[in-house]
Design a protein around this motif. Structure first.
Motif, PDB file in Angstrom:
ATOM      1  N   LEU A 158     -24.397 -38.691 -36.989  1.00  0.00           N
ATOM      2  CA  LEU A 158     -23.990 -38.700 -38.393  1.00  0.00           C
ATOM      3  C   LEU A 158     -24.381 -37.346 -38.958  1.00  0.00           C
ATOM      4  N   ARG A 159     -23.381 -36.579 -39.392  1.00  0.00           N
ATOM      5  CA  ARG A 159     -23.630 -35.239 -39.923  1.00  0.00           C
ATOM      6  C   ARG A 159     -23.361 -35.234 -41.425  1.00  0.00           C
ATOM      7  N   LEU A 160     -24.333 -34.735 -42.172  1.00  0.00           N
ATOM      8  CA  LEU A 160     -24.230 -34.624 -43.623  1.00  0.00           C
ATOM      9  C   LEU A 160     -24.149 -33.146 -43.982  1.00  0.00           C
ATOM     10  N   THR A 161     -23.112 -32.772 -44.700  1.00  0.00           N
ATOM     11  CA  THR A 161     -22.933 -31.381 -45.122  1.00  0.00           C
ATOM     12  C   THR A 161     -23.141 -31.287 -46.627  1.00  0.00           C
ATOM     13  N   HIS A 162     -23.917 -30.279 -47.053  1.00  0.00           N
ATOM     14  CA  HIS A 162     -24.212 -30.126 -48.479  1.00  0.00           C
ATOM     15  C   HIS A 162     -24.610 -28.679 -48.750  1.00  0.00           C
ATOM     16  N   GLU A 166     -31.759 -28.357 -47.845  1.00  0.00           N
ATOM     17  CA  GLU A 166     -33.194 -28.588 -47.979  1.00  0.00           C
ATOM     18  C   GLU A 166     -33.470 -29.704 -48.986  1.00  0.00           C
ATOM     19  N   ARG A 167     -32.729 -29.699 -50.093  1.00  0.00           N
ATOM     20  CA  ARG A 167     -32.910 -30.754 -51.093  1.00  0.00           C
ATOM     21  C   ARG A 167     -32.513 -32.107 -50.509  1.00  0.00           C
ATOM     22  N   VAL A 168     -31.398 -32.148 -49.805  1.00  0.00           N
ATOM     23  CA  VAL A 168     -30.957 -33.409 -49.206  1.00  0.00           C
ATOM     24  C   VAL A 168     -31.993 -33.922 -48.213  1.00  0.00           C
ATOM     25  N   VAL A 175     -36.678 -41.611 -49.201  1.00  0.00           N
ATOM     26  CA  VAL A 175     -36.247 -43.005 -49.032  1.00  0.00           C
ATOM     27  C   VAL A 175     -36.473 -43.493 -47.602  1.00  0.00           C
ATOM     28  N   GLY A 176     -37.276 -42.754 -46.843  1.00  0.00           N
ATOM     29  CA  GLY A 176     -37.607 -43.179 -45.493  1.00  0.00           C
ATOM     30  C   GLY A 176     -36.488 -43.016 -44.499  1.00  0.00           C
ATOM     31  N   ALA A 177     -35.544 -42.098 -44.779  1.00  0.00           N
ATOM     32  CA  ALA A 177     -34.388 -41.910 -43.898  1.00  0.00           C
ATOM     33  C   ALA A 177     -34.416 -40.568 -43.192  1.00  0.00           C
ATOM     34  N   VAL A 183     -28.469 -32.759 -41.063  1.00  0.00           N
ATOM     35  CA  VAL A 183     -28.129 -32.185 -42.361  1.00  0.00           C
ATOM     36  C   VAL A 183     -27.839 -30.698 -42.166  1.00  0.00           C
ATOM     37  N   VAL A 184     -26.643 -30.277 -42.601  1.00  0.00           N
ATOM     38  CA  VAL A 184     -26.237 -28.887 -42.421  1.00  0.00           C
ATOM     39  C   VAL A 184     -25.716 -28.331 -43.738  1.00  0.00           C
ATOM     40  N   ALA A 185     -25.698 -27.015 -43.830  1.00  0.00           N
ATOM     41  CA  ALA A 185     -25.211 -26.349 -45.028  1.00  0.00           C
ATOM     42  C   ALA A 185     -23.695 -26.233 -44.996  1.00  0.00           C
ATOM     43  N   GLY A 186     -23.085 -26.379 -46.176  1.00  0.00           N
ATOM     44  CA  GLY A 186     -21.640 -26.235 -46.302  1.00  0.00           C
ATOM     45  C   GLY A 186     -21.249 -26.095 -47.752  1.00  0.00           C
ATOM     46  N   GLU A 187     -20.018 -25.674 -48.006  1.00  0.00           N
ATOM     47  CA  GLU A 187     -19.591 -25.409 -49.365  1.00  0.00           C
ATOM     48  C   GLU A 187     -19.536 -26.658 -50.232  1.00  0.00           C
ATOM     49  N   SER A 188     -19.150 -27.789 -49.654  1.00  0.00           N
ATOM     50  CA  SER A 188     -19.014 -29.016 -50.446  1.00  0.00           C
ATOM     51  C   SER A 188     -19.571 -30.196 -49.663  1.00  0.00           C
ATOM     52  N   PRO A 189     -20.033 -31.239 -50.363  1.00  0.00           N
ATOM     53  CA  PRO A 189     -20.617 -32.394 -49.680  1.00  0.00           C
ATOM     54  C   PRO A 189     -19.576 -33.134 -48.842  1.00  0.00           C
TER      55      PRO A 189
END
Length: 204
Positions: A158-162, A166-168, A175-177, A183-189
């Protein structure tokens, strides 16, 4: 712990048929009465499942917008994910103490086609960072939905882009997750999941 992924769609049956054509078969979950939605589910590993959720044509139009941006979708989209907690109130307190607002607790339920009533509590963060931040879910005494699902797939990543990874990452820790997703950097979530199936990987 990652509980489930949410694939929202304007048409549950069409999306289920498309997934079946790609070797991921879903089972009817049931309606969310008063919310205007219904779902179908597929196991994606022990204690995990994929939820395909969209409008329920058998219900009247709800008084409030449907969740997960369903009313504005023109195509299926992986919109968010859920983290399972054993004590929702304690998890909310801990997250707020760490500087994250996970939102207020809500009671939810749906009835399965076999008549079994499932009840749970959840909390949606008011700022979910474009769906990247998960909502919290506490199944209480209810048997977890994955317990009665075949497991045709397994979640590989599961890849989260934002724009602010660092904040994510810090809020996931709150929340214990932490460690449940990349988690990777990107222009939009955005969210991307890769499922392993007998016929090959499926990217959502």
């Amino acid at each position: 712990m990652l509980d489930h992924l949410v694939l929202a769609t304007p048409d549950v049956d069409d999306t289920a048929a498309d997934l079946a054509g790609r070797h991921l078969h879903t089972l009817e979950g049931g309606p969310h009465v008063g919310v205007g939605t219904r779902n179908r589910l597929a196991g994606i590993g022990p204690g995990r499942y994929l939820e395909v959720v969209g409008p329920d044509p058998a219900q009247d139009e709800p008084d409030a917008p449907r969740p997960f941006r369903i009313d504005t979708l023109t195509a299926p989209a992986l919109v968010t994910w859920a983290v399972r907690v054993d004590d929702l109130d304690a998890a909310l307190d801990a997250a707020r103490a760490a500087g994250h607002d996970p939102g207020p607790a809500r009671d939810m339920s749906r009835r399965r086609p076999d008549g079994t009533l499932l009840a749970w509590r959840l909390a949606f963060p008011p700022d979910d960072a474009g769906g990247v931040l998960p909502f919290l879910i506490d199944w209480g005494a209810t048997r977890h939905p994955s317990s009665d699902l075949p497991v045709p797939a397994s979640l590989r990543t599961l890849r989260l882009t934002h724009p602010d990874p660092e904040r994510v990452t810090a809020l996931l820790d709150a929340v214990g997750a932490g460690g449940e997703a990349e988690v990777v950097a990107g222009e939009s979530p955005s969210l991307q999941a890769v499922l392993d199936l007998p016929g090959g990987p499926l990217v959502l």
